[in-house]
Design a protein around this motif. Structure first.
Motif, short mmCIF file in Angstrom:
data_model
loop_
_atom_site.label_atom_id
_atom_site.label_comp_id
_atom_site.label_asym_id
_atom_site.label_seq_id
_atom_site.Cartn_x
_atom_site.Cartn_y
_atom_site.Cartn_z
N GLY A 155 0.74 -1.06 -0.03
CA GLY A 155 -0.09 0.10 -0.30
C GLY A 155 0.81 1.51 0.04
O GLY A 155 2.16 1.07 0.44
N VAL A 156 -0.13 2.11 -0.61
CA VAL A 156 1.06 3.50 -0.36
C VAL A 156 0.62 4.56 0.91
O VAL A 156 -0.93 5.03 0.98
CB VAL A 156 0.90 3.78 -1.48
CG1 VAL A 156 1.29 5.43 -2.09
CG2 VAL A 156 1.45 3.37 -3.06
N ALA A 157 0.74 5.12 1.39
CA ALA A 157 1.26 5.54 2.72
C ALA A 157 0.28 7.52 2.09
O ALA A 157 0.79 7.62 1.46
CB ALA A 157 1.89 6.66 3.94
N ALA A 165 5.72 8.20 -6.80
CA ALA A 165 6.51 6.50 -7.49
C ALA A 165 5.96 5.60 -6.31
O ALA A 165 6.10 4.78 -7.07
CB ALA A 165 8.11 7.74 -7.11
N ALA A 166 6.07 5.78 -5.32
CA ALA A 166 5.52 4.32 -4.73
C ALA A 166 4.22 3.88 -5.50
O ALA A 166 4.41 2.88 -5.31
CB ALA A 166 5.17 5.00 -3.20
N ILE A 167 3.58 4.72 -5.95
CA ILE A 167 2.64 3.84 -6.66
C ILE A 167 2.70 3.52 -7.97
O ILE A 167 2.33 2.07 -8.00
CB ILE A 167 0.75 4.89 -6.70
CG1 ILE A 167 0.47 4.99 -5.89
CG2 ILE A 167 0.64 3.47 -8.13
CD1 ILE A 167 -0.74 6.23 -6.39
N GLU A 168 4.13 3.24 -8.45
CA GLU A 168 4.45 2.58 -9.61
C GLU A 168 5.24 1.98 -8.77
O GLU A 168 5.05 0.60 -10.01
CB GLU A 168 5.55 3.67 -10.48
CG GLU A 168 6.30 3.54 -11.89
CD GLU A 168 6.71 4.68 -12.07
OE1 GLU A 168 7.32 3.63 -13.30
OE2 GLU A 168 6.77 5.99 -11.84
#
Length: 270
Positions: A155-157, A165-168
């Motif tokens: 998951g992404v905070a 970038a985290a979602i990618e």
């Protein structure tokens, strides 16, 4: 000998092979190793035993507490007979790696473990790499085996300074090629159903395609219905199982106590 299809058959086969090996001088061999310590791994095992006997999922998806039944008592009663017989006394302190250590050293006939262990026990440096195969867990009196689903989630905070970038990264880690690579190199089961028919995965890890019906019919730990109480629910489940296996309580009494404690935790609702 044929692969055991029931827990009773596993018990008998493990005992027969172990006793024959012991008589031949192999004093280190055990019949069955698994996760018997008082922790989450035992919750998984106990729920599989109970469900395979037709005893339900301890707490059902709708939140109903279902553990107080004879099938659950029967399942835990059988498990208690393993300790000190086909399983070492020390199994009461075994987690995943303790079981794998005994099995991979060639000192156990059967092992219950998670998928990661397959890549290790069949790896190039494993002394048993050519002598291992995988099958589904045995059935209980209900005639149907039960496997419990584990997993990890990405998951992404909300407060991440680098959300895009985290979602990618999450999308990359979950894409087809990444899941194929993990399946081949680390025997991790894909979440993408199509990969269970993937020829490359099937060739490199031939047991992974066999998991599809197992995963489709898996049971889950009751974290969703019990919400914030799950940690305590799981602790009660593994405590009941451990008390039975260690000989501290009869299975009937332990199941009744588990039912009472879960009912108290639930109160008017989870």
């Amino acid at each position: 000998k044929p692969v055991p299809g029931t827990w009773e058959e596993l018990t008998a086969t493990a005992k027969e092979i172990m006793e024959a090996e012991r008589a031949a001088g192999n004093s280190e061999l055990w019949g069955y190793v698994y996760q018997g310590a008082a922790y989450e791994g035992l919750t998984c095992n106990a729920m599989e035993w109970i469900a395979s006997y037709g005893g339900g999922q301890v707490v059902e998806p709708d939140g109903a507490i279902s553990v107080n039944n004879e099938a659950a008592v029967e399942a835990l009663t059988l498990a208690a007979t393993w300790v000190g017989d086909i399983a070492p006394e020390g199994v009461l302190n075994y987690a995943e790696e303790d079981a794998r250590g005994v099995f991979q050293s060639g000192n156990a006939v059967f092992m219950r473990n998670w998928n990661y262990a397959y890549a290790l026990v069949t790896g190039e440096d494993s002394p048993i790499k050519d002598d291992v195969d995988v099958t589904t867990l045995p059935a209980g009196a209900s005639g149907q085996g039960a496997s419990i689903l584990g997993g990890s989630h990405l998951g992404v905070a909300r407060y991440s300074e680098h959300q895009d970038a985290a979602i990618e990264l999450v999308r990359f880690l979950n894409d087809t090629e990444s899941q194929r690579k993990r399946a081949i190199e680390a025997s991790r089961p894909p979440t993408l159903s199509a990969l269970y028919q993937d020829e490359e995965i099937g060739a490199r890890q031939p047991f992974i395609p066999l998991w599809k019906p197992v995963i489709d019919n898996a049971i889950v730990r009751p974290s969703a219905p019990t919400k914030a109480d799950y940690n305590e629910v799981s602790s009660e489940i593994w405590t009941a199982a451990h008390d039975v296996m260690s000989g501290e309580m009869e299975a009937g009494a332990a199941v009744a106590r588990l039912n009472a404690r879960l009912s108290r935790l639930k109160g008017a609702g989870w």
